[in-house]
Design a protein around this motif. Sequence first.
Motif, PDB file in Angstrom:
ATOM      1  N   GLU A  11      60.069  34.432 -27.629  1.00  0.00           N
ATOM      2  CA  GLU A  11      59.145  33.476 -28.228  1.00  0.00           C
ATOM      3  C   GLU A  11      59.887  32.246 -28.745  1.00  0.00           C
ATOM      4  O   GLU A  11      60.556  31.581 -27.994  1.00  0.00           O
ATOM      5  N   GLY A  12      59.840  31.989 -30.060  1.00  0.00           N
ATOM      6  CA  GLY A  12      60.468  30.779 -30.589  1.00  0.00           C
ATOM      7  C   GLY A  12      61.956  30.892 -30.847  1.00  0.00           C
ATOM      8  O   GLY A  12      62.591  29.921 -31.270  1.00  0.00           O
ATOM      9  N   THR A  13      62.533  32.076 -30.605  1.00  0.00           N
ATOM     10  CA  THR A  13      63.964  32.269 -30.835  1.00  0.00           C
ATOM     11  C   THR A  13      64.734  31.896 -29.580  1.00  0.00           C
ATOM     12  O   THR A  13      64.646  32.578 -28.561  1.00  0.00           O
ATOM     13  N   HIS A  14      65.489  30.813 -29.637  1.00  0.00           N
ATOM     14  CA  HIS A  14      66.264  30.346 -28.495  1.00  0.00           C
ATOM     15  C   HIS A  14      67.731  30.704 -28.703  1.00  0.00           C
ATOM     16  O   HIS A  14      68.431  30.110 -29.522  1.00  0.00           O
ATOM     17  N   LEU A  15      68.175  31.702 -27.948  1.00  0.00           N
ATOM     18  CA  LEU A  15      69.557  32.164 -28.104  1.00  0.00           C
ATOM     19  C   LEU A  15      70.543  31.301 -27.328  1.00  0.00           C
ATOM     20  O   LEU A  15      71.648  31.042 -27.799  1.00  0.00           O
ATOM     21  N   ALA A  16      70.134  30.868 -26.146  1.00  0.00           N
ATOM     22  CA  ALA A  16      71.039  30.051 -25.324  1.00  0.00           C
ATOM     23  C   ALA A  16      70.224  29.331 -24.265  1.00  0.00           C
ATOM     24  O   ALA A  16      69.264  29.887 -23.716  1.00  0.00           O
ATOM     25  N   ALA A  17      70.630  28.086 -23.985  1.00  0.00           N
ATOM     26  CA  ALA A  17      69.997  27.328 -22.913  1.00  0.00           C
ATOM     27  C   ALA A  17      70.619  27.738 -21.577  1.00  0.00           C
ATOM     28  O   ALA A  17      71.813  28.030 -21.495  1.00  0.00           O
ATOM     29  N   LEU A  18      69.800  27.776 -20.539  1.00  0.00           N
ATOM     30  CA  LEU A  18      70.269  28.167 -19.214  1.00  0.00           C
ATOM     31  C   LEU A  18      70.504  26.937 -18.350  1.00  0.00           C
ATOM     32  O   LEU A  18      69.876  25.890 -18.565  1.00  0.00           O
ATOM     33  N   PRO A  19      71.411  27.017 -17.372  1.00  0.00           N
ATOM     34  CA  PRO A  19      71.744  25.839 -16.546  1.00  0.00           C
ATOM     35  C   PRO A  19      70.516  25.286 -15.826  1.00  0.00           C
ATOM     36  O   PRO A  19      69.761  26.029 -15.196  1.00  0.00           O
ATOM     37  N   ALA A  20      70.357  23.989 -15.899  1.00  0.00           N
ATOM     38  CA  ALA A  20      69.211  23.341 -15.253  1.00  0.00           C
ATOM     39  C   ALA A  20      69.243  23.532 -13.745  1.00  0.00           C
ATOM     40  O   ALA A  20      68.186  23.569 -13.094  1.00  0.00           O
ATOM     41  N   ALA A  21      70.446  23.679 -13.178  1.00  0.00           N
ATOM     42  CA  ALA A  21      70.582  23.839 -11.725  1.00  0.00           C
ATOM     43  C   ALA A  21      69.888  25.109 -11.228  1.00  0.00           C
ATOM     44  O   ALA A  21      69.473  25.174 -10.071  1.00  0.00           O
ATOM     45  N   TRP A  22      69.744  26.107 -12.090  1.00  0.00           N
ATOM     46  CA  TRP A  22      69.069  27.344 -11.677  1.00  0.00           C
ATOM     47  C   TRP A  22      67.609  27.099 -11.329  1.00  0.00           C
ATOM     48  O   TRP A  22      67.013  27.854 -10.560  1.00  0.00           O
ATOM     49  N   TYR A  23      67.034  26.040 -11.887  1.00  0.00           N
ATOM     50  CA  TYR A  23      65.597  25.800 -11.769  1.00  0.00           C
ATOM     51  C   TYR A  23      65.247  24.804 -10.659  1.00  0.00           C
ATOM     52  O   TYR A  23      64.083  24.682 -10.295  1.00  0.00           O
ATOM     53  N   LYS A  24      66.242  24.123 -10.129  1.00  0.00           N
ATOM     54  CA  LYS A  24      65.978  23.108  -9.107  1.00  0.00           C
ATOM     55  C   LYS A  24      65.356  23.676  -7.833  1.00  0.00           C
ATOM     56  O   LYS A  24      64.482  23.043  -7.236  1.00  0.00           O
ATOM     57  N   PRO A  25      65.762  24.885  -7.375  1.00  0.00           N
ATOM     58  CA  PRO A  25      65.121  25.436  -6.162  1.00  0.00           C
ATOM     59  C   PRO A  25      63.664  25.857  -6.363  1.00  0.00           C
ATOM     60  O   PRO A  25      62.997  26.225  -5.406  1.00  0.00           O
ATOM     61  N   ASN A  26      63.200  25.838  -7.593  1.00  0.00           N
ATOM     62  CA  ASN A  26      61.812  26.185  -7.931  1.00  0.00           C
ATOM     63  C   ASN A  26      61.460  27.609  -7.491  1.00  0.00           C
ATOM     64  O   ASN A  26      60.447  27.846  -6.825  1.00  0.00           O
ATOM     65  N   LEU A  27      62.284  28.570  -7.894  1.00  0.00           N
ATOM     66  CA  LEU A  27      62.014  29.977  -7.595  1.00  0.00           C
ATOM     67  C   LEU A  27      61.014  30.511  -8.632  1.00  0.00           C
ATOM     68  O   LEU A  27      61.321  31.385  -9.447  1.00  0.00           O
ATOM     69  N   PHE A  28      59.800  29.958  -8.596  1.00  0.00           N
ATOM     70  CA  PHE A  28      58.804  30.271  -9.638  1.00  0.00           C
ATOM     71  C   PHE A  28      58.422  31.746  -9.644  1.00  0.00           C
ATOM     72  O   PHE A  28      58.127  32.300 -10.699  1.00  0.00           O
ATOM     73  N   TRP A  29      58.431  32.385  -8.485  1.00  0.00           N
ATOM     74  CA  TRP A  29      58.060  33.801  -8.407  1.00  0.00           C
ATOM     75  C   TRP A  29      59.048  34.681  -9.161  1.00  0.00           C
ATOM     76  O   TRP A  29      58.693  35.721  -9.706  1.00  0.00           O
ATOM     77  N   LEU A  30      60.308  34.242  -9.205  1.00  0.00           N
ATOM     78  CA  LEU A  30      61.340  35.016  -9.877  1.00  0.00           C
ATOM     79  C   LEU A  30      61.344  34.773 -11.379  1.00  0.00           C
ATOM     80  O   LEU A  30      61.732  35.646 -12.159  1.00  0.00           O
ATOM     81  N   GLY A  31      60.888  33.592 -11.794  1.00  0.00           N
ATOM     82  CA  GLY A  31      60.915  33.216 -13.205  1.00  0.00           C
ATOM     83  C   GLY A  31      61.772  32.001 -13.462  1.00  0.00           C
ATOM     84  O   GLY A  31      62.127  31.720 -14.605  1.00  0.00           O
ATOM     85  N   LEU A  32      62.095  31.270 -12.383  1.00  0.00           N
ATOM     86  CA  LEU A  32      62.928  30.072 -12.492  1.00  0.00           C
ATOM     87  C   LEU A  32      62.175  28.877 -11.895  1.00  0.00           C
ATOM     88  O   LEU A  32      62.579  28.312 -10.879  1.00  0.00           O
ATOM     89  N   PRO A  33      61.069  28.467 -12.530  1.00  0.00           N
ATOM     90  CA  PRO A  33      60.275  27.367 -11.984  1.00  0.00           C
ATOM     91  C   PRO A  33      60.872  26.002 -12.327  1.00  0.00           C
ATOM     92  O   PRO A  33      61.494  25.839 -13.378  1.00  0.00           O
ATOM     93  N   ASP A  34      60.671  25.057 -11.434  1.00  0.00           N
ATOM     94  CA  ASP A  34      60.971  23.666 -11.753  1.00  0.00           C
ATOM     95  C   ASP A  34      59.722  23.098 -12.422  1.00  0.00           C
ATOM     96  O   ASP A  34      58.762  22.729 -11.751  1.00  0.00           O
ATOM     97  N   LEU A  35      59.726  23.053 -13.739  1.00  0.00           N
ATOM     98  CA  LEU A  35      58.525  22.691 -14.479  1.00  0.00           C
ATOM     99  C   LEU A  35      58.143  21.228 -14.327  1.00  0.00           C
ATOM    100  O   LEU A  35      57.085  20.818 -14.805  1.00  0.00           O
ATOM    101  N   THR A  36      58.986  20.433 -13.673  1.00  0.00           N
ATOM    102  CA  THR A  36      58.610  19.042 -13.407  1.00  0.00           C
ATOM    103  C   THR A  36      57.613  18.951 -12.250  1.00  0.00           C
ATOM    104  O   THR A  36      56.922  17.939 -12.102  1.00  0.00           O
ATOM    105  N   VAL A  37      57.541  19.993 -11.422  1.00  0.00           N
ATOM    106  CA  VAL A  37      56.628  19.956 -10.278  1.00  0.00           C
ATOM    107  C   VAL A  37      55.719  21.186 -10.211  1.00  0.00           C
ATOM    108  O   VAL A  37      54.716  21.173  -9.501  1.00  0.00           O
ATOM    109  N   PHE A  38      56.048  22.242 -10.949  1.00  0.00           N
ATOM    110  CA  PHE A  38      55.309  23.492 -10.819  1.00  0.00           C
ATOM    111  C   PHE A  38      54.300  23.667 -11.944  1.00  0.00           C
ATOM    112  O   PHE A  38      54.588  23.393 -13.107  1.00  0.00           O
ATOM    113  N   SER A  39      53.121  24.164 -11.582  1.00  0.00           N
ATOM    114  CA  SER A  39      52.124  24.577 -12.574  1.00  0.00           C
ATOM    115  C   SER A  39      51.261  25.660 -11.943  1.00  0.00           C
ATOM    116  O   SER A  39      51.080  25.704 -10.724  1.00  0.00           O
TER     117      SER A  39
END
Length: 216
Positions: free
Chosen positions: A115-143
């Motif tokens: 929830e609101g507890t952020h332990l660590a930020a994850l690399p932005a590069a993980w999200y560029k392929p937009n693997l939304f099904w896995l849990g790594l969406p590119d939120l700039t294009v995915f909804s």
Amino acid sequence: LPAWYVFIQRYGGVIFVILSGCCATLGSRSFRRGCIVFSCGMLISLVTFGMYRLGMASRDVIVWFGVLHLLGCAALLTCLLHPALEKLPPLAGVTGSAVLFALLNQLPQGWLGFEGTHLAALPAAWYKPNLFWLGLPDLTVFSSSDYFPLLPWVFLYWVGYFFARWFRARCTAQPGLPPQALRPLCAVGSRTLLIYMLHQPVIYGALLGLHALGLA
């Protein structure tokens, strides 16, 4: 989205996913059920995308990886990993799955933490392929109007799976017919997927009918 909508979608989904994980320990056709549920999810994606393309709804209504996609994939993954999962003690499975769900809860938003507890930020590069099904969406294009990616939600499914194994090992009640008063609920429970698939078309159809009559 309104706060009440997010609350119902998310925390209603929590109960839905846990109960589905519990049911994964019942019956002997888990692979077949997983394929059917995932296919229903794909049908919802097709229908909502078609509604958007025909101008009947906004882009926000499209479901790309909703709860049925998750439950279908989780059932298939559980079948695939069944030999390994069966070797885990149920309480260890419940604990480990709950910890992993909490740790990966904010994965789609780019964080580790619950929830609101952020332990660590994850690399932005993980999200560029937009693997939304896995849990790594590119939120700039995915909804998606209904979004339950495999990570972290498969771990909540396994919380239900391991809990049901633990409970069944300790349950001394003998199987039998339910009380007469509860049998209508059992009839509903055996048709949950059909009811889920029909409830929105029925509600939308009723509202459209009322609107056409000038009553809504």
